[in-house]
Scaffold this active site. Structure first.
Site, PDB file in Angstrom:
ATOM      1  N   TYR A  69     -86.187  -6.282  40.360  1.00 52.66           N
ATOM      2  CA  TYR A  69     -86.625  -4.874  40.329  1.00 52.66           C
ATOM      3  C   TYR A  69     -87.609  -4.634  39.189  1.00 52.66           C
ATOM      4  O   TYR A  69     -87.505  -3.646  38.445  1.00 52.66           O
ATOM      5  CB  TYR A  69     -85.432  -3.922  40.194  1.00 52.66           C
ATOM      6  N   SER A 166     -75.346  -9.953  48.345  1.00 50.80           N
ATOM      7  CA  SER A 166     -76.104  -8.900  49.004  1.00 50.80           C
ATOM      8  C   SER A 166     -76.940  -9.560  50.086  1.00 50.80           C
ATOM      9  O   SER A 166     -77.966 -10.183  49.792  1.00 50.80           O
ATOM     10  CB  SER A 166     -76.998  -8.170  47.990  1.00 50.80           C
ATOM     11  N   LEU A 214     -79.314   5.860  52.572  1.00 51.19           N
ATOM     12  CA  LEU A 214     -80.166   6.885  53.191  1.00 51.19           C
ATOM     13  C   LEU A 214     -81.347   6.228  53.908  1.00 51.19           C
ATOM     14  O   LEU A 214     -82.396   6.849  54.090  1.00 51.19           O
ATOM     15  CB  LEU A 214     -80.662   7.867  52.119  1.00 51.19           C
TER      16      LEU A 214
HETATM   17  N1  LIG Z   1     -81.231  -6.700  48.714  1.00 51.96           N
HETATM   18  C1  LIG Z   1     -80.615  -5.874  47.894  1.00 51.96           C
HETATM   19  O1  LIG Z   1     -79.723  -6.258  47.163  1.00 51.96           O
HETATM   20  C2  LIG Z   1     -81.004  -4.430  47.890  1.00 51.96           C
HETATM   21  C3  LIG Z   1     -81.962  -3.978  48.794  1.00 51.96           C
HETATM   22  C4  LIG Z   1     -82.274  -2.628  48.784  1.00 51.96           C
HETATM   23  C5  LIG Z   1     -81.645  -1.797  47.891  1.00 51.96           C
HETATM   24  N2  LIG Z   1     -80.726  -2.252  46.999  1.00 51.96           N
HETATM   25  C6  LIG Z   1     -80.071  -1.344  46.029  1.00 51.96           C
HETATM   26  O2  LIG Z   1     -79.692  -0.175  46.685  1.00 51.96           O
HETATM   27  C7  LIG Z   1     -80.356   0.948  46.077  1.00 51.96           C
HETATM   28  C8  LIG Z   1     -80.669   1.962  47.131  1.00 51.96           C
HETATM   29  O3  LIG Z   1     -81.531   1.443  48.131  1.00 51.96           O
HETATM   30  P1  LIG Z   1     -82.913   2.135  48.436  1.00 51.96           P
HETATM   31  O4  LIG Z   1     -83.459   2.721  47.184  1.00 51.96           O
HETATM   32  O5  LIG Z   1     -83.739   1.165  49.210  1.00 51.96           O
HETATM   33  O6  LIG Z   1     -82.526   3.242  49.503  1.00 51.96           O
HETATM   34  P2  LIG Z   1     -81.731   4.631  49.543  1.00 51.96           P
HETATM   35  O7  LIG Z   1     -80.811   4.828  48.411  1.00 51.96           O
HETATM   36  O8  LIG Z   1     -81.235   4.723  50.938  1.00 51.96           O
HETATM   37  O9  LIG Z   1     -82.938   5.679  49.451  1.00 51.96           O
HETATM   38  C9  LIG Z   1     -83.634   5.930  48.290  1.00 51.96           C
HETATM   39  C10 LIG Z   1     -84.763   6.857  48.643  1.00 51.96           C
HETATM   40  O10 LIG Z   1     -84.218   8.075  49.150  1.00 51.96           O
HETATM   41  C11 LIG Z   1     -84.737   9.170  48.448  1.00 51.96           C
HETATM   42  N3  LIG Z   1     -83.653  10.140  48.240  1.00 51.96           N
HETATM   43  C12 LIG Z   1     -82.480   9.948  47.564  1.00 51.96           C
HETATM   44  N4  LIG Z   1     -81.733  11.071  47.603  1.00 51.96           N
HETATM   45  C13 LIG Z   1     -82.448  11.980  48.315  1.00 51.96           C
HETATM   46  C14 LIG Z   1     -82.216  13.336  48.681  1.00 51.96           C
HETATM   47  N5  LIG Z   1     -81.098  13.984  48.328  1.00 51.96           N
HETATM   48  N6  LIG Z   1     -83.181  13.991  49.400  1.00 51.96           N
HETATM   49  C15 LIG Z   1     -84.339  13.350  49.764  1.00 51.96           C
HETATM   50  N7  LIG Z   1     -84.613  12.066  49.435  1.00 51.96           N
HETATM   51  C16 LIG Z   1     -83.671  11.386  48.714  1.00 51.96           C
HETATM   52  C17 LIG Z   1     -85.239   8.627  47.129  1.00 51.96           C
HETATM   53  O11 LIG Z   1     -86.354   9.387  46.698  1.00 51.96           O
HETATM   54  P3  LIG Z   1     -86.293  10.236  45.311  1.00 51.96           P
HETATM   55  O12 LIG Z   1     -86.411   9.240  44.213  1.00 51.96           O
HETATM   56  O13 LIG Z   1     -87.442  11.152  45.464  1.00 51.96           O
HETATM   57  O14 LIG Z   1     -84.967  10.942  45.325  1.00 51.96           O
HETATM   58  C18 LIG Z   1     -85.625   7.188  47.454  1.00 51.96           C
HETATM   59  O15 LIG Z   1     -86.982   7.101  47.826  1.00 51.96           O
HETATM   60  C19 LIG Z   1     -81.587   0.359  45.382  1.00 51.96           C
HETATM   61  O16 LIG Z   1     -82.074   1.190  44.340  1.00 51.96           O
HETATM   62  C20 LIG Z   1     -81.010  -0.933  44.894  1.00 51.96           C
HETATM   63  O17 LIG Z   1     -80.278  -0.693  43.690  1.00 51.96           O
HETATM   64  C21 LIG Z   1     -80.382  -3.562  47.012  1.00 51.96           C
END
Ligand SMILES: NC(=O)c1ccc[n+]([C@@H]2O[C@H](COP(=O)([O-])OP(=O)(O)OC[C@H]3O[C@@H](n4cnc5c(N)ncnc54)[C@H](OP(=O)(O)O)[C@@H]3O)[C@@H](O)[C@H]2O)c1
Length: 269
Positions: A69, A166, A214
């Site tokens: 990250y 993961s 999300l």
């Molecule tokens: N391979 C892996 O291990 C892997 C892969 C993907 C993710 N992850 C982990 O999982 C975490 C989450 O995954 P992700 O960031 O891909 O997806 P997520 O949590 O499903 O979505 C994050 C996105 O949703 C938006 N968001 C969050 N709350 C919101 C709300 N109440 N209203 C509108 N938009 C909202 C955020 O924008 P804003 O910032 O504008 O709120 C951001 O762009 C990552 O940060 C990481 O730590 C791990």
């Protein structure tokens, strides 16, 4: 009550309690090669500090980072200084991200080097949970590479408290939970293919952390229903789910997500 302080739950059988919402920190460290619906600016130190303080005040004690990250880990070290006991830190091994490109290394030597580097960057002498950052060839990584055994060794040595995977496949998630403590799984309104991993975890007392709860923000584009509420009703309705790691850098979104999760979990109890 709109906080998560009294809703912490066990992280599998590790003897660690975590909030049902964790803070994902991709957006604290990296803005290249990401698939979010909108562009964004990486928060500066003051904004990041305020976000972490808000998270803590809302009862979040779980934070997810990774070497892949960007600067996330090296920023969290100083940002969390003096608060180590307040956080359950999850990091990863196996993926590197440099000059806009991902690469993977699941060897024993790299696993050790990576965990030692995470310890230094995060300014701590133990990491609560380290997950393999799979490239998608889950069974190959688990059975043909040294990474999982090396994490088990690091757990015995006390450098990490737990380990897991993961991944991207049901077979990988199930295999990972046989020997490991936790699987991080994609599960959201758009993608539920890995549900058998959740079912297995529920039956065997293993931990599940949900990533992309999300759908990386894509579900938030649908008008009508509150997509956060609909997502959390789905996730927390499954007894295998320990927590959802939600990646946000927007304080209003963070507060809304926490209030929604608290209401959904209380209603489902
Ligand atoms: N391979 C892996 O291990 C892997 C892969 C993907 C993710 N992850 C982990 O999982 C975490 C989450 O995954 P992700 O960031 O891909 O997806 P997520 O949590 O499903 O979505 C994050 C996105 O949703 C938006 N968001 C969050 N709350 C919101 C709300 N109440 N209203 C509108 N938009 C909202 C955020 O924008 P804003 O910032 O504008 O709120 C951001 O762009 C990552 O940060 C990481 O730590 C791990």
């Amino acid at each position: 009550m709109k906080t998560l302080h009294d809703l912490h739950r066990p992280l599998g059988n590790l003897g660690i309690h975590v909030s049902p919402i964790g803070l994902g920190t991709v957006k604290l460290g990296r803005d290249q090669g990401v698939k979010y619906p909108n562009g964004f600016t990486i928060p500066d130190d003051h904004e990041a500090q305020m976000l972490l303080k808000l998270a803590r005040d809302l009862g979040i004690n779980l934070i997810d980072t990774a070497p892949a990250y960007g600067r996330s880990e090296e920023r969290l070290g100083p940002l969390l200084r003096g608060q180590r006991q307040d956080w359950v830190i999850v990091s990863k091994v196996g993926e590197e991200f440099e000059a806009g490109q991902s690469s993977h290394d699941f060897s024993a030597a790299h696993t050790r080097l990576s965990v030692e580097r995470s310890l230094k960057r995060l300014e701590t002498d133990f990491i609560d949970l380290v997950l393999v950052h799979s490239d998608g060839n889950d069974l190959h990584v688990l059975t043909e590479c040294e990474v999982y055994q090396t994490l088990a060794d690091l757990k015995r040595e006390g450098k990490i408290r737990g380990f897991g995977f993961s991944g991207k496949t049901v077979e990988g998630g199930l295999r990972a939970l046989q020997d490991g403590d936790c699987a991080m799984v994609t599960y959201n309104l758009n993608e539920q293919g890995e549900k058998p991993v959740l079912d297995y975890a529920a039956a065997h007392g293993k931990a599940i952390l949900i990533k992309k709860a999300l759908a990386s923000g894509h579900v938030c584009l649908s008008p009508g229903v509150d997509p956060v509420q609909a997502s959390f009703e789905l996730l927390f309705g499954h007894p295998g789910v320990t927590g959802a790691i939600v990646g946000t850098i927007n304080p209003l979104h963070l507060a809304h997500n926490v209030a929604t999760a608290a209401a959904v979990i209380r209603r489902q109890a």
